[in-house]
Design a protein around this motif. Structure first.
Motif, mmCIF file in Angstrom:
data_model
loop_
_atom_site.group_PDB
_atom_site.id
_atom_site.type_symbol
_atom_site.label_atom_id
_atom_site.label_comp_id
_atom_site.label_asym_id
_atom_site.label_seq_id
_atom_site.Cartn_x
_atom_site.Cartn_y
_atom_site.Cartn_z
ATOM 1 N N VAL A 56 -60.573 5.972 -48.331
ATOM 2 C CA VAL A 56 -60.203 7.355 -48.026
ATOM 3 C C VAL A 56 -60.952 8.276 -48.983
ATOM 4 N N VAL A 57 -61.727 9.186 -48.412
ATOM 5 C CA VAL A 57 -62.503 10.143 -49.204
ATOM 6 C C VAL A 57 -61.859 11.513 -49.048
ATOM 7 N N VAL A 77 -68.494 15.111 -40.545
ATOM 8 C CA VAL A 77 -68.699 14.059 -41.545
ATOM 9 C C VAL A 77 -69.544 12.965 -40.898
ATOM 10 N N THR A 78 -70.710 12.723 -41.466
ATOM 11 C CA THR A 78 -71.602 11.681 -40.953
ATOM 12 C C THR A 78 -71.929 10.709 -42.080
ATOM 13 N N PHE A 79 -72.544 9.592 -41.705
ATOM 14 C CA PHE A 79 -72.766 8.506 -42.650
ATOM 15 C C PHE A 79 -74.225 8.080 -42.594
ATOM 16 N N GLY A 80 -74.840 8.046 -43.783
ATOM 17 C CA GLY A 80 -76.262 7.750 -43.871
ATOM 18 C C GLY A 80 -76.628 6.393 -43.301
ATOM 19 N N GLY A 81 -77.611 6.397 -42.400
ATOM 20 C CA GLY A 81 -78.075 5.163 -41.789
ATOM 21 C C GLY A 81 -77.293 4.734 -40.566
ATOM 22 N N LEU A 82 -76.252 5.474 -40.192
ATOM 23 C CA LEU A 82 -75.426 5.124 -39.032
ATOM 24 C C LEU A 82 -75.378 6.290 -38.065
ATOM 25 N N ASP A 83 -75.223 5.984 -36.794
ATOM 26 C CA ASP A 83 -75.093 7.021 -35.778
ATOM 27 C C ASP A 83 -73.643 7.461 -35.660
ATOM 28 N N GLY A 84 -73.453 8.696 -35.184
ATOM 29 C CA GLY A 84 -72.105 9.192 -34.920
ATOM 30 C C GLY A 84 -71.508 9.924 -36.099
ATOM 31 N N ALA A 85 -70.286 10.394 -35.899
ATOM 32 C CA ALA A 85 -69.571 11.166 -36.909
ATOM 33 C C ALA A 85 -68.107 10.778 -36.867
ATOM 34 N N ALA A 86 -67.386 11.136 -37.930
ATOM 35 C CA ALA A 86 -65.952 10.866 -37.979
ATOM 36 C C ALA A 86 -65.244 11.702 -36.918
ATOM 37 N N LEU A 87 -64.323 11.082 -36.194
ATOM 38 C CA LEU A 87 -63.593 11.784 -35.145
ATOM 39 C C LEU A 87 -62.472 12.613 -35.749
ATOM 40 N N PRO A 88 -62.235 13.835 -35.204
ATOM 41 C CA PRO A 88 -61.153 14.668 -35.736
ATOM 42 C C PRO A 88 -59.790 14.066 -35.425
ATOM 43 N N ASP A 117 -62.513 -5.661 -42.429
ATOM 44 C CA ASP A 117 -62.830 -5.815 -41.009
ATOM 45 C C ASP A 117 -64.235 -6.412 -40.866
ATOM 46 N N PRO A 118 -64.375 -7.511 -40.121
ATOM 47 C CA PRO A 118 -65.717 -8.127 -39.993
ATOM 48 C C PRO A 118 -66.718 -7.247 -39.264
ATOM 49 N N GLN A 119 -66.245 -6.218 -38.534
ATOM 50 C CA GLN A 119 -67.166 -5.333 -37.818
ATOM 51 C C GLN A 119 -67.636 -4.160 -38.679
ATOM 52 N N ALA A 120 -67.221 -4.116 -39.923
ATOM 53 C CA ALA A 120 -67.563 -3.000 -40.795
ATOM 54 C C ALA A 120 -69.069 -2.851 -40.948
ATOM 55 N N ARG A 121 -69.506 -1.590 -41.007
ATOM 56 C CA ARG A 121 -70.905 -1.273 -41.285
ATOM 57 C C ARG A 121 -70.990 -0.694 -42.698
ATOM 58 N N ARG A 122 -72.198 -0.660 -43.223
ATOM 59 C CA ARG A 122 -72.415 -0.151 -44.580
ATOM 60 C C ARG A 122 -73.287 1.089 -44.520
ATOM 61 N N ALA A 123 -72.787 2.176 -45.104
ATOM 62 C CA ALA A 123 -73.528 3.440 -45.121
ATOM 63 C C ALA A 123 -74.041 3.708 -46.526
ATOM 64 N N SER A 151 -68.094 1.466 -46.764
ATOM 65 C CA SER A 151 -67.717 0.686 -45.584
ATOM 66 C C SER A 151 -67.255 1.635 -44.484
ATOM 67 N N VAL A 152 -67.798 1.462 -43.287
ATOM 68 C CA VAL A 152 -67.511 2.387 -42.186
ATOM 69 C C VAL A 152 -67.206 1.602 -40.919
ATOM 70 N N TRP A 153 -66.126 1.989 -40.254
ATOM 71 C CA TRP A 153 -65.818 1.498 -38.913
ATOM 72 C C TRP A 153 -64.735 2.398 -38.323
ATOM 73 N N GLU A 154 -65.067 3.060 -37.211
ATOM 74 C CA GLU A 154 -64.174 3.998 -36.532
ATOM 75 C C GLU A 154 -63.589 5.030 -37.504
ATOM 76 N N PRO A 155 -64.459 5.779 -38.184
ATOM 77 C CA PRO A 155 -63.970 6.761 -39.169
ATOM 78 C C PRO A 155 -63.294 7.945 -38.491
ATOM 79 N N VAL A 156 -62.347 8.539 -39.203
ATOM 80 C CA VAL A 156 -61.641 9.736 -38.729
ATOM 81 C C VAL A 156 -61.568 10.738 -39.866
ATOM 82 N N THR A 157 -61.386 12.006 -39.504
ATOM 83 C CA THR A 157 -61.218 13.067 -40.496
ATOM 84 C C THR A 157 -60.112 14.002 -40.049
ATOM 85 N N THR A 158 -59.400 14.557 -41.003
ATOM 86 C CA THR A 158 -58.379 15.555 -40.696
ATOM 87 C C THR A 158 -59.030 16.918 -40.515
#
Length: 241
Positions: A56-57, A77-88, A117-123, A151-158
């Motif tokens: 949690v950031v 909010v986006t993550f370096g090296g990965l596509d997409g953004a955190a969902l509101p 989570d084994p599906q985690a990506r690294r940003a 570690s990133v997988w299905e990120p969300v933001t308030t």
């Protein structure tokens, strides 16, 4: 626009952003405050991972300018090296928010629900900005305190919230209850096993024992062996005349 060009936003999210930015003047007036949009150099951004929850950031933005300005209600909010953004969270965070001079708003970003989570990506970084690319800042994992990578997988933001506590509540974080002191177990005395005392045998009535003559006891009826024999006429005594 350099930040916006470096960000890959999902098509659906980009469509929402474009709709907000190109809305007719009549509709825009009902959604946006009268303040001008905030620009780079007018805001100070900060971000750090929670010490006890590295996934949690916590992000904050402060208006350091001398006048109010407007920001998007939800940070991009986006993550370096990965596509997409955190969902509101919740998903209907549209419109803009008026940020008074000197005021600060906060948001919580959860990069992954389960760090293992084994599906985690690294940003390699986390970028926080607005949807139009007017301002933003890139944070390295070392600055965030997440380790070598994020570690990133299905990120969300308030949405932007008036306080850090409000952002925590919006993300569903609750204060962890302080551990209750463990009561010291009371030593329970073991039941004392009473050893029954041997029951005395019933007392038999003492019967008087008949007096039996012992070997040395004189018999009352028979003469004692040491008793004097009957008197016999002495040879020296005068015979009767």
């Amino acid at each position: 626009m350099r930040i916006r060009a470096a960000i890959a936003v999902p098509a659906a999210t980009a469509a929402v952003a474009a709709l907000l930015l190109t809305a007719p003047p009549g509709q825009a007036a009902t959604r946006e405050p009268s303040a001008a949009p905030c620009v780079q150099g007018q805001l100070r951004l900060r971000a750090t991972a929670l010490p006890d929850r590295p996934a949690v950031v916590r992000v904050s933005v402060t208006n350091t300018g001398g006048r109010a300005c407007a920001i998007d209600r939800v940070p991009l909010v986006t993550f370096g090296g990965l596509d997409g953004a955190a969902l509101p969270m919740p998903s209907d965070g549209t419109g803009r928010l008026r940020l008074a001079a000197g005021s600060t708003v906060h948001a919580d970003v959860r990069t992954i629900a389960r760090p293992a989570d084994p599906q985690a990506r690294r940003a390699s970084s986390v970028t926080v900005g607005d949807w139009a690319g007017r301002w933003g800042r890139v944070f390295s994992p070392a600055r965030l305190g997440t380790g070598a990578q994020v570690s990133v997988w299905e990120p969300v933001t308030t949405w932007w919230q008036p306080s850090a506590a409000a952002a925590d509540r919006a993300l569903g974080l609750h204060a962890r209850p302080s551990p209750r002191p463990t009561p010291t177990p009371t030593a329970t005395p073991s039941p004392t096993r009473t050893t029954p005392s041997p029951t005395a045998s019933p007392t038999r009535p003492i019967r008087p024992t008949p007096n039996r003559p012992g070997p040395t006891s004189p018999s009352p009826t028979s003469p004692s062996p040491v008793a004097p024999a009957p008197t016999s006429p002495s040879p020296t005594s005068p015979s009767p005349t």
